[in-house]
Each structure stands twice: as structure tokens, then as C-alpha cells.
Design an enzyme around this catalytic site. Structure first.
Site, mmCIF file in Angstrom:
data_model
loop_
_atom_site.group_PDB
_atom_site.id
_atom_site.type_symbol
_atom_site.label_atom_id
_atom_site.label_comp_id
_atom_site.label_asym_id
_atom_site.label_seq_id
_atom_site.Cartn_x
_atom_site.Cartn_y
_atom_site.Cartn_z
ATOM 1 N N MET A 139 42.001 -24.833 -28.946
ATOM 2 C CA MET A 139 43.359 -24.835 -29.455
ATOM 3 C C MET A 139 43.603 -26.151 -30.152
ATOM 4 O O MET A 139 43.171 -27.178 -29.730
ATOM 5 C CB MET A 139 44.314 -24.651 -28.292
ATOM 6 C CG MET A 139 45.772 -24.632 -28.668
ATOM 7 S SD MET A 139 46.774 -24.432 -27.215
ATOM 8 C CE MET A 139 46.188 -22.892 -26.592
ATOM 9 N N TRP A 188 42.642 -27.733 -19.982
ATOM 10 C CA TRP A 188 43.484 -28.671 -20.735
ATOM 11 C C TRP A 188 43.248 -28.545 -22.243
ATOM 12 O O TRP A 188 43.751 -29.350 -23.011
ATOM 13 C CB TRP A 188 43.191 -30.102 -20.273
ATOM 14 C CG TRP A 188 43.425 -30.300 -18.807
ATOM 15 C CD1 TRP A 188 44.619 -30.631 -18.211
ATOM 16 C CD2 TRP A 188 42.462 -30.170 -17.743
ATOM 17 N NE1 TRP A 188 44.442 -30.706 -16.843
ATOM 18 C CE2 TRP A 188 43.140 -30.430 -16.530
ATOM 19 C CE3 TRP A 188 41.108 -29.839 -17.693
ATOM 20 C CZ2 TRP A 188 42.509 -30.386 -15.282
ATOM 21 C CZ3 TRP A 188 40.472 -29.780 -16.459
ATOM 22 C CH2 TRP A 188 41.164 -30.064 -15.272
ATOM 23 N N ASP A 189 42.465 -27.565 -22.636
ATOM 24 C CA ASP A 189 42.131 -27.364 -24.041
ATOM 25 C C ASP A 189 41.430 -28.581 -24.638
ATOM 26 O O ASP A 189 41.674 -28.960 -25.780
ATOM 27 C CB ASP A 189 43.380 -27.022 -24.856
ATOM 28 C CG ASP A 189 43.005 -26.367 -26.182
ATOM 29 O OD1 ASP A 189 41.871 -25.876 -26.293
ATOM 30 O OD2 ASP A 189 43.829 -26.373 -27.102
ATOM 31 N N TYR A 190 40.546 -29.174 -23.856
ATOM 32 C CA TYR A 190 39.750 -30.299 -24.337
ATOM 33 C C TYR A 190 38.465 -29.791 -25.007
ATOM 34 O O TYR A 190 37.365 -30.273 -24.738
ATOM 35 C CB TYR A 190 39.407 -31.253 -23.196
ATOM 36 C CG TYR A 190 40.575 -32.110 -22.757
ATOM 37 C CD1 TYR A 190 41.466 -32.637 -23.676
ATOM 38 C CD2 TYR A 190 40.787 -32.385 -21.412
ATOM 39 C CE1 TYR A 190 42.545 -33.411 -23.280
ATOM 40 C CE2 TYR A 190 41.862 -33.165 -20.998
ATOM 41 C CZ TYR A 190 42.733 -33.677 -21.938
ATOM 42 O OH TYR A 190 43.792 -34.448 -21.542
#
Length: 732
Positions: free
Chosen positions: A1, A389-391
Site C-alpha cells: 500500500m 503495518w504495510d511495510y
């Protein structure tokens, strides 16, 4: 994302601020299994009502196979012709033949005509217009992100909507244009095309059409090749020069899956990845990685995470496994080792991991080295375990030779991350170099969602300077006045926050820091091998997130893109997301004062850093981006204060001792003295410079080029201008 609509995020964040009581819905805990027609999707009336999942075995909707291309056929790797030498393996002195200039993705040019002493005299040589901008009445989704490549006397590039062009590198005159015919509804989150690939055929003789070719992946999932000389389709590649990359992907809709990166060619295999729109549903289309014969376009292999032993295309009625980690960043090829280095994201859905398979958990948010002969991974290095965490990895990894203290030379690779952690690995094995160890440190566990425990440890690179700042404290909260600082302090206290790996929560928000747009993103790093200096620009932008129940997500209008009720302007795309087929939706906002539009943490919000890779020391670090086009309530201040703004786009380095970088939201392109970090020249662009510049030489003159296309999420002005600079003829 990557980003979300700030306005939408603000509205939804405001709705949530009322402290709604949030009940939990038990998750469906059965993964769909490998990608075939035995995959179990929710199909009972009860489940269909709850999850609204599409049947992946359904025929694809009209428009998904954008050019109505026939199915592709397979060939064995033994039938792939021996590859001809490619220009990107050893670029000519004056050229920039690949996205990162060379196969190493160094973003380093040996040109030295421009120096800190004369760069202040740069003038615009020409401006070329791609013609790609929103039409009247269209929502602006544009962010061109394009870096041209240069071979001989020509520039080759793609527009935000995938038209390809050849341009005279000295005058900007258009020589040819290929109209890709991408439709507006195929734009996923962003209309972007980072670059094209220059490929030299091993079977077509020199002087014949399509001996040299230009290749691109498109927003509507095609792989296209045209003749570099004329721009006409290469008839010997695929079906009249095109391949349908939606083959085997199962049910989807336009805009759900797209390719925005230049495909690398390794030993004759063109490798493709794709961005799968985040936040939509657990059983989103596959993140499969595929290899094709660069000569004929025929399929060679697939790496399908939940079906790793089957490297063939799915049979009719079958499909690649859904919901698996996708890869949207630029990949790096390695001809000598026969590998492609694939930066991966996390599985769908981004903020809830209980339904992911062990196979997915092993390769998400990682660098995966895939053997281009077999399609199987040789090694995996993971940067976040069970990422919620969308890392995901947004950066292209950079190859280099590391000269160790014991005198040995190690083939190595630099892996930047959104965490601001940079990992230095042996690219033969994926192991951290001995002088750059990685430590597993305790992380908050088990977390706040009982059925979805977090990993007890996470990896930390302990010998390479971190691109970031210490953990947030309430005393760090910032404001233009005591009132808005107090607002941010209250907001800080209302949220869960126990450091970088604060687990997601449903009863109240949590702070995600450094944030899904923090650290290093797709702009990647530049590496000056001669002096051993890494140049990195990065972000410092925390987010404010909250899981919401399915009922609450429905109330907020969070629908997946393939739902008939999906509203492109009402959430359900990047950031805020339905996460259908899970118990929760997600609301993501910047950690800011939504009334002033200013971040709650103190500036800088973006910076640029020079690091000596031999000593592991920071040589200098400066905020990147001024306040001239930024300010509260979205009003530009006009002030030249170097506060450091969010930035997207990367740096380049030259032998002349200069760094060129735009990226920031002040719409400037600037030159920085690599020795001091001082800005020695800048110019105002006609649009946001959210792209990586490049430099080249023609007829003895060095040029600097930057795509000033703007970026809809960063709210910078949209334009279609490629701006090219050079010194006046009387200055050398």
C-alpha cells in the site's frame, strides 16, 4: 500500500473519532489453498452475504483482458535462445540505458561536466510534453514517476498512461510515439509508469526491425514490445507485440491489478511483477511473479507462493493462488548469478494476518532471489515478520561489490526499507554481510487481536545508520500554536503507541511510525562506488490507524474495487480499505491535525543523507524540501525555509560531485554538493517532481532530465512536462 486520499482519510478519521464501540467478528480461518479450481472461496449464501467474494473461476469481466489477447503458450527454458549482451550491463559513458542507469541500479553517472562550481548556470534546454493529463471531469489519479532512458542520441520513455515515445535527446523533438490505448478505468491507485526497458534481440540481425526493442508493462496488464527505431509493434513477440498478463489471474476487474515497473531481462528471461490494489479483500488476485522469453514472449515459468512446486500456467478454469504477497517495486537482475531480486509486499489484507498461510508468512515484506531458469527462490531475506503495518518493500535493491576489511570482495546488495532500516546482504546467499549484522530484537507480542498474534521478534540492521528518528514521545508533539500542539498531545494520548511495532487495535487507534510512506520508498538509493557513498532521501511521516469491524466498515462505505457499490472517491482503495473476507476494515490517516493539515510530529518530514559504506558513518544529513509551496490549510507560504517535506522520487549521483534530486513537495529540482550536503542550484518545476531524474551526454554536452508530472496524493501540481537542462554553450 502506498498512499491514500488525504481528504477521504480525514473524513473517515473524523467519523471514527467519536469512539464507536467495536465488536469483533470471528475470522474465516481456512486459507484457500493452492491456486486451482479446488480453492475454497466462501460460496454458501451465508458466507456470500457476509463476505461478498467473487468466484475466481468465473470468466474475467470484459475489459480485464484489455486488448482481447489470445492465451499465451509455454516453452521450456532450454528453448530460450542464448541472450545477447545488453547495453545496461556495461553502459556507454554518455548513456543511461536502464531505469537505475545500469544492471546494478546504481543511479551513478560517470559524467563530470556539471560540477558544484558551474551547476548554478544550468538553463532549460527543452521541455517535452507527453500529453498525458487528466481530462476535464476526471478525478486526478496522475503521478507519472517516469525516468527516461537514453541510448545513443535518443531518449525513450513512457507517459503516465503507458504511451511510449522516442525523443531526440538534444532537441526534445518527438521521433515516434506508440499509443498504448490504456483506458482511464484501468488506473489502479495511480497512473504511473516508472520506465521502459531497452532490449537487444539475440535472434533478429542488426539492421532488421526489432533488433533493438523497447518494452513496457502496462496499467491494464499487458507486456508490450516495439521496435526501438520506428516504434512499431514487434510482430514476433506474443500476439502482434503484446502479451496478456491477466492470463491465469482468475476473476478481477480493471484497476485491481497493474504493472508500473520496467521488466528486467536476465539471461533472456523478461520478469514481470504487478501491483495488486491493497486493502480490497483477503482473496485478492495473485501476486505471482512470472518469466517470459524476451524474444518470443512465450511463458517460461511462474513463482506462485501458495503453489510453489507448479511453475506452469494454470489450466483452463484454474488460477494462481489468491491473496499472496504482491511486488510493485522495480526488480533488479543479476546475469552472473542467474537471479532476479524481487522486493515483496505483504499478503492481502495488509492489516490482518490471521488468514495467511505459512508459505506467505515466509516470503512477505522480503527480498526474494528467484532463479530465472526454474522460477524457484534460492534465498529469502525478510525485513518484517507477519507484517501488518504495510511495510512492503518499495525500493529497488542496488548491487555492488563490497571490499571487506579482510581484503576479500563480496558480491553484495543494498536493501532499503520503509522502516528506515537498510540491510546489506551477500547476494549469493541472502545472508547479512559480517560487517553489517542483523539482530532479532523483541517486539510487542502477542498483540491486541487475540486470534492474530504478532511475531515475538523483528530484524534490525545494527551497523548501518538508520534513516529515521527515535520513537515518538508526547513532548515531541508539534503545532504552530499551543492550541494545535495540545490537540496533537491529546491525539497522541488517545492512541496505542509502544514503538515501531505497535500492534493493530480495534478499540482505539494506534500510531504507525515511521509509517507506510516512511523511510525509503520507490525512489530507492544512489551509490557512488568510486567513493563508497550511499545517498538516500527518506520520509518521516507517522500514520494514525484503526481496525474497524465489518459492520463499521460497511457503515463507512468501505467496499472492495470489484463490488458493484464501490465508490472510487469514498474509500476502499489504498489506505482506507474494506479488507473484505476478513473480520475487519482499516482506516488510515496521517498523524496530523486534520484542521490545519499539519503533521503532529515536529519537522523535518523528509531528509536526505550521505553515508560512508566503509566506515558506516553518516557524512551529512539535511532536511529535504522547503516551505515555499507548503503550509497550513494547504496554503503555500512562499518561504524558502528548508523544513524537510514528504518526498517521493529518488536521487542520482555524478562523477562531477553532484547529487540531483527533486521528490519533495516544494516542486523544486536541486543539485547538492556531495561533499557538503549544500544545495548549490535549484529550479522551480512546472509540476511536482515526484520522479527520479537522470543525466546523459550528447555531442559533448551533459543534460539533466526530470519528469515534473506531479502526484495526486502529495497534492503537487500535475503536468505532462519532461524538463531537460544543460549549460549554455559558452559555459564549460
Amino acid at each position: 500500500m502506498r498512499r491514500t486520499s488525504l481528504l477521504t482519510a480525514t473524513v473517515l478519521g473524523g467519523l471514527l473519532s467519536g469512539g464507536i464501540a467495536l465488536a469483533q467478528v470471528p475470522p474465516k480461518d481456512q486459507p484457500p489453498g493452492p491456486g486451482n479450481n479446488t480453492q475454497q472461496e466462501p460460496r454458501s449464501p451465508h458466507e456470500a452475504g457476509k463476505f461478498g467474494a467473487p468466484d475466481p473461476s468465473n470468466p474475467q469481466a470484459p475489459g480485464v483482458n484489455a486488448a482481447n489477447l489470445p492465451d499465451n503458450t509455454e516453452i521450456d527454458i532450454a528453448e530460450v535462445p542464448q541472450a545477447a549482451p545488453q547495453l545496461s550491463a556495461n553502459p556507454a559513458h554518455d548513456d543511461w540505458p536502464a531505469y537505475g542507469r545500469d544492471d546494478d541500479a546504481s543511479r551513478y553517472s560517470p559524467l563530470d561536466q556539471l560540477t558544484p562550481q558551474n551547476v548554478g548556470q544550468l538553463k532549460r534546454a527543452f521541455v517535452y510534453h507527453t500529453g498525458s493529463k487528466p481530462a476535464p471531469g476526471q478525478v486526478n489519479k496522475w503521478a507519472a514517476e517516469t525516468t527516461p532512458i537514453k541510448v545513443g542520441d535518443s531518449l525513450y520513455m513512457c507517459s503516465a498512461m503507458n504511451d511510449m515515445m522516442r525523443i531526440d535527446a538534444a532537441t526534445g523533438k518527438e521521433i515516434w510515439r506508440f499509443n498504448a490505448g490504456v483506458k482511464y478505468h484501468s488506473i489502479p491507485y495511480t497512473a504511473a509508469c516508472k520506465a521502459v526497458t531497452y532490449y537487444t534481440s539475440s535472434t533478429v540481425p542488426e539492421g532488421q526491425p526489432c533488433h533493438n526493442r523497447i518494452m513496457e508493462g502496462t496499467l491494464d496488464e499487458r507486456l508490450i514490445q516495439v521496435d526501438a527505431e520506428t516504434g512499431k509493434a514487434c510482430e514476433g513477440f506474443g500476439f502482434h507485440g503484446q502479451i496478456n498478463l491477466m492470463q491465469g489471474m482468475g476473476e478481477s476487474v480493471p484497476g485491481f491489478v497493474s504493472m508500473t515497473t520496467p521488466p528486467p531481462v536476465i539471461n533472456g528471461i523478461a520478469v514481470v511483477n504487478q501491483e495488486v490494489l491493497d486493502g480490497q479483500r483477503r482473496w485478492a488476485p495473485s501476486g505471482v511473479i512470472r518469466g517470459y522469453d524476451a524474444e518470443s514472449g512465450k511463458f517460461v515459468w511462474a513463482w506462485d507462493v501458495n503453489n510453489p512446486d507448479n511453475h506452469h500456467q494454470p489450466a483452463p478454469g484454474e488460477h494462481y493462488s489468491r491473496g499472496t504477497p504482491n511486488s510493485w517495486a522495480v526488480m533488479t537482475g543479476d546475469n552472473e548469478l542467474g537471479l532476479v531480486y524481487v522486493p515483496t509486499g505483504n499478503s492481502a489484507s495488509d492489516y490482518y494476518s490471521a488468514m495467511r498461510s505459512d508459505k506467505e508468512n515466509a516470503v512477505s515484506s522480503a527480498l526474494v532471489a528467484i532463479d530465472v531458469k526454474t522460477g524457484s527462490p534460492r534465498w529469502v531475506f525478510q525485513t518484517v515478520h507477519k507484517d501488518v503495518w504495510d511495510y512492503d518493500i518499495g525500493s529497488q535493491a542496488t548491487k555492488f561489490d563490497y571490499h571487506a576489511q579482510d581484503g576479500s570482495t563480496i558480491p553484495a546488495i543494498i536493501l532499503p526499507t520503509k522502516r528506515g532500516q537498510t540491510f546489506i546482504l551477500d547476494r549469493r546467499t541472502g545472508k547479512p554481510l559480517p560487517e553489517f549484522p542483523v539482530e532479532e530484537r523483541p517486539a510487542p507480542s502477542p498483540g491486541n487481536i487475540p486470534e492474530d498474534p504478532r511475531s515475538p521478534t523483528q530484524p534490525w540492521s545494527i551497523a548501518f545508520p538508520r534513516l529515521g528518528f527515535p520513537e515518538l514521545k508526547e513532548s515531541d508533539m508539534w503545532g504552530m500554536s499551543p492550541i494545535d500542539q495540545l490537540f496533537c498531545r491529546i491525539k497522541y494520548r488517545r492512541a496505542n503507541y509502544i514503538g515501531e511495532f505497535t500492534p493493530p487495535s480495534v478499540k482505539k487507534p494506534w500510531i504507525e511510525y515511521p509509517g507506510y510512506n516512511g523511510g525509503s520508498d520507490w525512489g530507492s538509493m544512489a551509490y557512488d562506488a568510486k567513493n563508497g557513498i550511499v545517498i538516500a532521501n527518506w520520509n518521516n511521516t507517522p500514520m494514525y490507524d484503526q481496525l474497524v469491524t465489518r459492520k463499521q466498515a460497511d457503515k463507512l462505505g468501505l467496499m472492495p474495487i470489484d463490488n458493484p457499490n464501490f465508490n472510487p472517491g469514498g474509500g476502499g482503495a489504498e489506505g482506507n480499505g474494506a479488507m473484505a473476507e476478513t473480520p475487519y476494515g482499516i482506516v488510515v490517516t496521517p498523524f496530523w491535525d486534520q484542521y490545519t493539515g499539519m503533521m503532529c510530529n515536529k519537522p523535518p518530514y523528509g531528509a536526505i543523507t550521505a553515508i560512508d559504506i566503509k566506515t558506516h558513518k553518516v557524512l551529512w544529513q539535511q532536511p529535504l524540501g522547503t516551505a515555499r509551496a507548503n503550509g497550513p490549510w494547504g496554503l503555500p507560504t512562499g518561504l524558502p525555509l528548508n523544513i524537510g517535506t514528504p518526498n517521493n522520487g529518488g536521487p542520482v549521483v555524478t562523477a562531477g560531485g553532484l547529487i540531483f534530486v527533486a521528490a519533495a513537495t516544494d516542486n523544486l529540482i536541486r543539485a547538492i554538493d556531495i561533499k557538503t550536503g549544500k544545495v548549490v542550484w535549484s529550479d522551480v518545476l512546472p509540476g511536482g517532481g515526484q520522479a527520479t531524474p537522470m543525466t546523459y551526454q550528447v555531442n559533448g554536452k551533459q543534460y539533466l532530465a526530470i519528469m515534473a508530472g506531479g502526484h495526486h496524493f502529495m497534492m503537487t501540481p500535475v503536468s505532462d512536462a519532461l524538463v531537460v537542462y544543460a549549460l549554455p554553450d559558452n559555459v564549460h
